[in-house]
Design a protein around this motif. Structure first.
Motif, PDB file in Angstrom:
ATOM      1  N   LEU A   1      42.418  36.054 108.392  1.00  0.00           N
ATOM      2  CA  LEU A   1      41.101  36.547 107.996  1.00  0.00           C
ATOM      3  C   LEU A   1      40.594  35.928 106.695  1.00  0.00           C
ATOM      4  O   LEU A   1      39.452  36.144 106.302  1.00  0.00           O
ATOM      5  CB  LEU A   1      41.145  38.069 107.818  1.00  0.00           C
TER       6      LEU A   1
ATOM      7  N   LYS B   1      36.943  36.064 118.206  1.00  0.00           N
ATOM      8  CA  LYS B   1      37.768  34.856 118.109  1.00  0.00           C
ATOM      9  C   LYS B   1      39.012  35.116 117.251  1.00  0.00           C
ATOM     10  O   LYS B   1      40.114  34.662 117.568  1.00  0.00           O
ATOM     11  CB  LYS B   1      36.958  33.695 117.530  1.00  0.00           C
ATOM     12  N   ILE B   2      38.800  35.829 116.153  1.00  0.00           N
ATOM     13  CA  ILE B   2      39.927  36.144 115.269  1.00  0.00           C
ATOM     14  C   ILE B   2      40.873  37.123 115.971  1.00  0.00           C
ATOM     15  O   ILE B   2      42.103  36.992 115.882  1.00  0.00           O
ATOM     16  CB  ILE B   2      39.422  36.725 113.937  1.00  0.00           C
TER      17      ILE B   2
ATOM     18  N   GLU C   1      34.373  43.143 115.925  1.00  0.00           N
ATOM     19  CA  GLU C   1      33.189  42.328 115.653  1.00  0.00           C
ATOM     20  C   GLU C   1      33.544  40.849 115.487  1.00  0.00           C
ATOM     21  O   GLU C   1      32.676  40.019 115.255  1.00  0.00           O
ATOM     22  CB  GLU C   1      32.512  42.839 114.365  1.00  0.00           C
ATOM     23  N   LYS C   2      34.833  40.517 115.604  1.00  0.00           N
ATOM     24  CA  LYS C   2      35.299  39.140 115.403  1.00  0.00           C
ATOM     25  C   LYS C   2      36.213  38.754 116.560  1.00  0.00           C
ATOM     26  O   LYS C   2      37.425  38.642 116.403  1.00  0.00           O
ATOM     27  CB  LYS C   2      36.042  39.033 114.067  1.00  0.00           C
TER      28      LYS C   2
ATOM     29  N   TYR D   1      39.565  46.192 109.268  1.00  0.00           N
ATOM     30  CA  TYR D   1      39.069  44.808 109.271  1.00  0.00           C
ATOM     31  C   TYR D   1      37.971  44.569 110.304  1.00  0.00           C
ATOM     32  O   TYR D   1      37.421  43.466 110.397  1.00  0.00           O
ATOM     33  CB  TYR D   1      40.222  43.828 109.522  1.00  0.00           C
ATOM     34  N   LYS D   2      37.672  45.604 111.135  1.00  0.00           N
ATOM     35  CA  LYS D   2      36.597  45.535 112.140  1.00  0.00           C
ATOM     36  C   LYS D   2      36.725  44.297 113.036  1.00  0.00           C
ATOM     37  O   LYS D   2      35.787  43.512 113.207  1.00  0.00           O
ATOM     38  CB  LYS D   2      35.230  45.548 111.449  1.00  0.00           C
ATOM     39  N   LEU D   3      37.906  44.135 113.602  1.00  0.00           N
ATOM     40  CA  LEU D   3      38.167  42.957 114.441  1.00  0.00           C
ATOM     41  C   LEU D   3      37.354  42.967 115.732  1.00  0.00           C
ATOM     42  O   LEU D   3      37.179  41.919 116.365  1.00  0.00           O
ATOM     43  CB  LEU D   3      39.660  42.872 114.770  1.00  0.00           C
TER      44      LEU D   3
END
Length: 519
Positions: A387, A353-354, A350-351, A346-348
């Motif tokens: 997500l 906040k999530i 790069e996210k 999910y490449k978190l």
């Protein structure tokens, strides 16, 4: 060139003597075929004449063709009051029509004196007569020297005599047995070396696990010159079990350079382990080395971070070599690296906040009683929701459970109302308990829409009470383990009502199965 070690599997004979282990005739056939497919050299399948099932097995197995394995019948030396040609059990061994036969005989004077109640010379005669008789009838004989190590420590001269008699009578292999499982590895190593000086016939080892040393003792024997290993899949067997071939094979083949099975078969080790557990109706222990669900599971944040950089930091082998897989467990101990590793697809990273929302969610829910290290299915569903990757598969309009006592019998019945798209299914089903009834009713409602549910079954159900001081008003955590033909996953539910907690975990297990099937 790799040195070959012969693997002799006795799951169907010695393993079947374990408490709560039971194999039907068809079970034994299926396991034998699976062992052959895996590349096992010898499969000891039972004692013909000792029970009707084993007699029927050897009759049926004659019609099966095995590519890799030799089928072996098992029996004892002739009984003391019978000439060998008239002993009915020896006759049954010949009637089994197997090329190989394993004969066990006493090699500890204590057993000769206190169990057989004959002289030491008479015992030698039992061994000689039986081995010679079977060899005369063109059978290849393996001699299991029962209680050899205890006997050797008590009277080495006599114990060695039993081996020499078997060797001189034509036995093709002499197997040294630690039948009581009380011998230590350094003793095994020393005694096997001494035996090898006296016995020219290839030696084998048969270890029991009463001191938790069966695997170590087997390895010690191989290091000292033994070339034949007797053991069982998953260490099944009487008392504390036998030497576990699911540990021995990878240790010898991966770590020590011996050849046990074809290289391309080792990746099926975990599958074989779970297949035998499934047939035996035994829940696999998670912490079993090499093949267990937790064998390559990482929970602490520091461990996970290290493994993500270099797996050798906390893994002694690549789990793929034995058909297992790395698992990253999520709990309140998890750090950012754990979440990133667990959900790397999910490449978190790069996210941010999530990622923070996921970390906060795990902490908050664990504080409420959720256990995500055993409930990766529930966690996966929650992360998908955060997500925006969650697809609602069905809606629950309601459910009801009735538990009723009718005479001496307690009956559970569940009614479930489910909406899939615009269609509503209203079903009812009975079960041996309220959760089983709910499981049956939900399956009944959903299988026509999601037939893959038929592949799934519940394998474990755990209940934990939080804040027990609140007595019947305490919060309950329910963890359900489910499995299909490929995977095992856990889901969790929390509520003050045990039925609701169970229902939540049950729903997640169904949703996770459907989602991972690509629906």
């Amino acid at each position: 060139m790799e040195e070959k070690v012969l693997i002799f599997d006795t799951t169907l004979r010695d393993g079947a003597q374990g408490e709560n282990v039971f194999f039907t005739l068809n079970d034994k056939i299926k396991i034998a075929e699976k062992l052959d497919e895996f590349g096992i050299d010898f499969i000891e399948c039972g004692w013909p004449g000792s029970n009707p099932k084993d007699i029927a097995f050897f009759k049926k197995i004659k019609n099966k063709k095995f590519k890799n394995s030799k089928i072996v019948a098992f029996g004892s030396t002739r009984r003391k009051n019978y000439p060998v040609e008239k002993d009915p059990f020896v006759k049954k061994l010949l009637e089994s029509e197997t090329e190989y036969i394993t004969i066990f005989g006493k090699s500890w004077e204590l057993h000769v004196r206190d169990v057989l109640k004959i002289s030491l010379d008479e015992n030698l005669k039992l061994i000689e007569d039986t081995v010679k008789f079977l060899v005369k009838h063109n059978r290849k004989v393996f001699f299991d020297a029962e209680h050899f190590f205890d006997g050797y420590k008590s009277n080495p001269e006599y114990s060695l005599k039993t081996l020499i008699v078997a060797e001189n009578s034509g036995a093709e292999r002499i197997v040294l047995c630690d039948t009581n499982g009380g011998t230590l590895p350094f003793e095994i190593e020393e005694i096997v070396k001494k035996v090898k000086e006296k016995i020219k016939t290839p030696l084998g080892i048969h270890s029991h696990n009463d001191s938790s040393l069966a695997v170590a003792n087997t390895i010690a024997a191989i290091k000292s010159g033994a070339v034949h290993i007797q053991g069982t899949i998953n260490g099944l067997g009487e008392r504390c079990g036998n030497a576990d071939l699911t540990s021995i094979i990878p240790i010898l083949q991966i770590k020590m350079g011996y050849k046990c099975i074809p290289d391309d078969k080792l990746v099926y080790l975990t599958e074989l382990s779970r297949y035998v557990y499934e047939i035996a109706n035994i829940v696999p222990p998670n912490n079993q080395p090499f093949v267990g669900l937790s064998a390559f599971a990482h929970k602490g944040g520091i461990h996970v971070d290290a493994v993500s950089k270099n797996p050798l930091t906390y893994e002694h082998i690549d789990p793929k070599l034995v058909g297992n897989e790395r698992r990253i467990l999520i709990s309140e101990l998890s750090g950012k690296s754990t979440i990133l590793q667990k959900f790397k697809d999910y490449k978190l990273e790069e996210k941010p906040k999530i990622l923070k929302r996921v970390l906060n969610m795990v902490g908050e829910l664990e504080n409420e009683g959720y256990q995500f290290e055993a409930a990766e299915g529930t966690l996966e569903l929650m992360v998908r929701k955060i997500l925006g990757k969650y697809k609602k598969l069905f809606e629950i309009e309601g459910f009801r459970v009735i538990v009723e006592k009718k005479g001496k019998k307690v009956v559970s019945e569940a009614t479930v109302k489910v909406k899939v798209g615009k269609l509503i299914e209203h079903t009812a089903s009975e079960g041996n308990g309220p959760v089983n009834a709910l499981d049956n009713a939900l399956r009944k409602a959903l299988e026509k829409f999601y037939p893959e549910i038929k592949e799934m079954k519940l394998t474990d159900y755990k209940v934990r009470i939080l804040h027990p001081e609140k007595a019947t008003a305490a919060v309950t955590t329910v963890v359900i383990e489910s499995t299909d033909e490929k995977d095992t996953w856990g889901t969790v539910g929390v509520s003050e009502n045990i039925i609701e907690a169970s229902w939540k975990a049950l729903l997640d297990s169904f949703e996770y199965k459907i989602l991972k099937s690509g629906k």
